[in-house]
Design an enzyme around this catalytic site. Sequence first.
Site, PDB file in Angstrom:
ATOM      1  N   LYS A  71       0.629  -1.274  -0.103  1.00  0.00           N
ATOM      2  CA  LYS A  71      -0.065  -0.015  -0.012  1.00  0.00           C
ATOM      3  C   LYS A  71       0.852   1.053  -0.128  1.00  0.00           C
ATOM      4  O   LYS A  71       1.641   1.349   0.885  1.00  0.00           O
ATOM      5  CB  LYS A  71      -0.968  -0.157   1.228  1.00  0.00           C
ATOM      6  CG  LYS A  71      -1.858  -1.047   1.093  1.00  0.00           C
ATOM      7  CD  LYS A  71      -3.092  -0.835   0.079  1.00  0.00           C
ATOM      8  CE  LYS A  71      -4.158  -1.823  -0.036  1.00  0.00           C
ATOM      9  NZ  LYS A  71      -4.796  -1.646  -1.162  1.00  0.00           N
ATOM     10  N   LYS A 171     -14.815  -5.554  -8.758  1.00  0.00           N
ATOM     11  CA  LYS A 171     -15.133  -5.717  -6.912  1.00  0.00           C
ATOM     12  C   LYS A 171     -16.538  -6.152  -7.400  1.00  0.00           C
ATOM     13  O   LYS A 171     -17.428  -5.233  -7.697  1.00  0.00           O
ATOM     14  CB  LYS A 171     -14.660  -4.597  -6.107  1.00  0.00           C
ATOM     15  CG  LYS A 171     -13.286  -4.714  -5.947  1.00  0.00           C
ATOM     16  CD  LYS A 171     -12.629  -3.730  -4.824  1.00  0.00           C
ATOM     17  CE  LYS A 171     -11.390  -4.028  -4.569  1.00  0.00           C
ATOM     18  NZ  LYS A 171     -10.591  -2.780  -3.979  1.00  0.00           N
TER      19      LYS A 171
HETATM   20 MG   LIG Z   1      -6.609  -2.041  -5.213  1.00  0.00          MG
END
Ligand SMILES: [Mg+2]
Length: 277
Positions: A71, A171
């Site tokens: 991240k 998603k």
């Molecule tokens: Mg992502």
Amino acid sequence: MFGQMDAKTPIDIALWDLFGQACGLPLAECLGGRDGDDVALYRSVSQDTPDVMLATAKRHLDAGYRRLQVKVGEDPLLDAERLERVASLAGPDVVLYCDANGAWSSHDALRFLDATRSIDYVLEQPCARYQENLIVRRACSKPMVLDESCDSLDALIRIRNDGAADGVTIKMSRFGGITRSRLARDLAVDAGLKVTVECIGGAQIISAAIAHMCLSTPQVMRTHTVDFHNWMSVANAEGFPEVVDGRMAAPRTPGLGVRALQETFGEPLFVIGEGAS
Ligand SMILES: [Mg+2]
């Protein structure tokens, strides 16, 4: 009702589960056929000091995961240092993604790209705005995938037409469940975009839906996914296969192939069908 994809997702998945059971087929077979036995999983390395991120990466690698999502999205030079530390640990069999979750400006992203030229990784969703991602894309020598920007079939077609990415993350709750995720998956595969199917979060039921979607995506076009149920302290179904060596299989029994644990859901808000009042 227009939109409300989060609310529609579990209903759509439940209907596909019933469809698979009625056909006597696991969903992977209903959704295009099973290619391979399992799908690779990634684990996230959350933003922290480079030392802490190195320790997190080591823990995931020791547990058998071979794909790490680092991240990023803060100061680009600090992010570059974080990536360098994690990359120094990862062997040639480990795939690295750098996911900014859209937190950078194009200015930040370009500085990060310049500072990490010698590292092999995939850049994920550097900026929030689509136009800024196009600016980064033009200067990016790494494979690039879009996640938050891929939130509808329209968006996917735009990404494809603009050559804005090499891959997309679908998603399921952004698309309202399996029905539209499958359409998006098939369109992406046909357009030559690598595909990650996952969701925003969840437990065994969504992991089962994800596993069937992934296994029915051609191996050459699928990247990896995530075992959300192993992030949770509560189980909502039983019968889902154990994750082994950082890879996730899909059940072989009809439908989703898991049995929902009704007690985890509490009293139903409403009942449709036989016995409904
Ligand atoms: Mg992502």
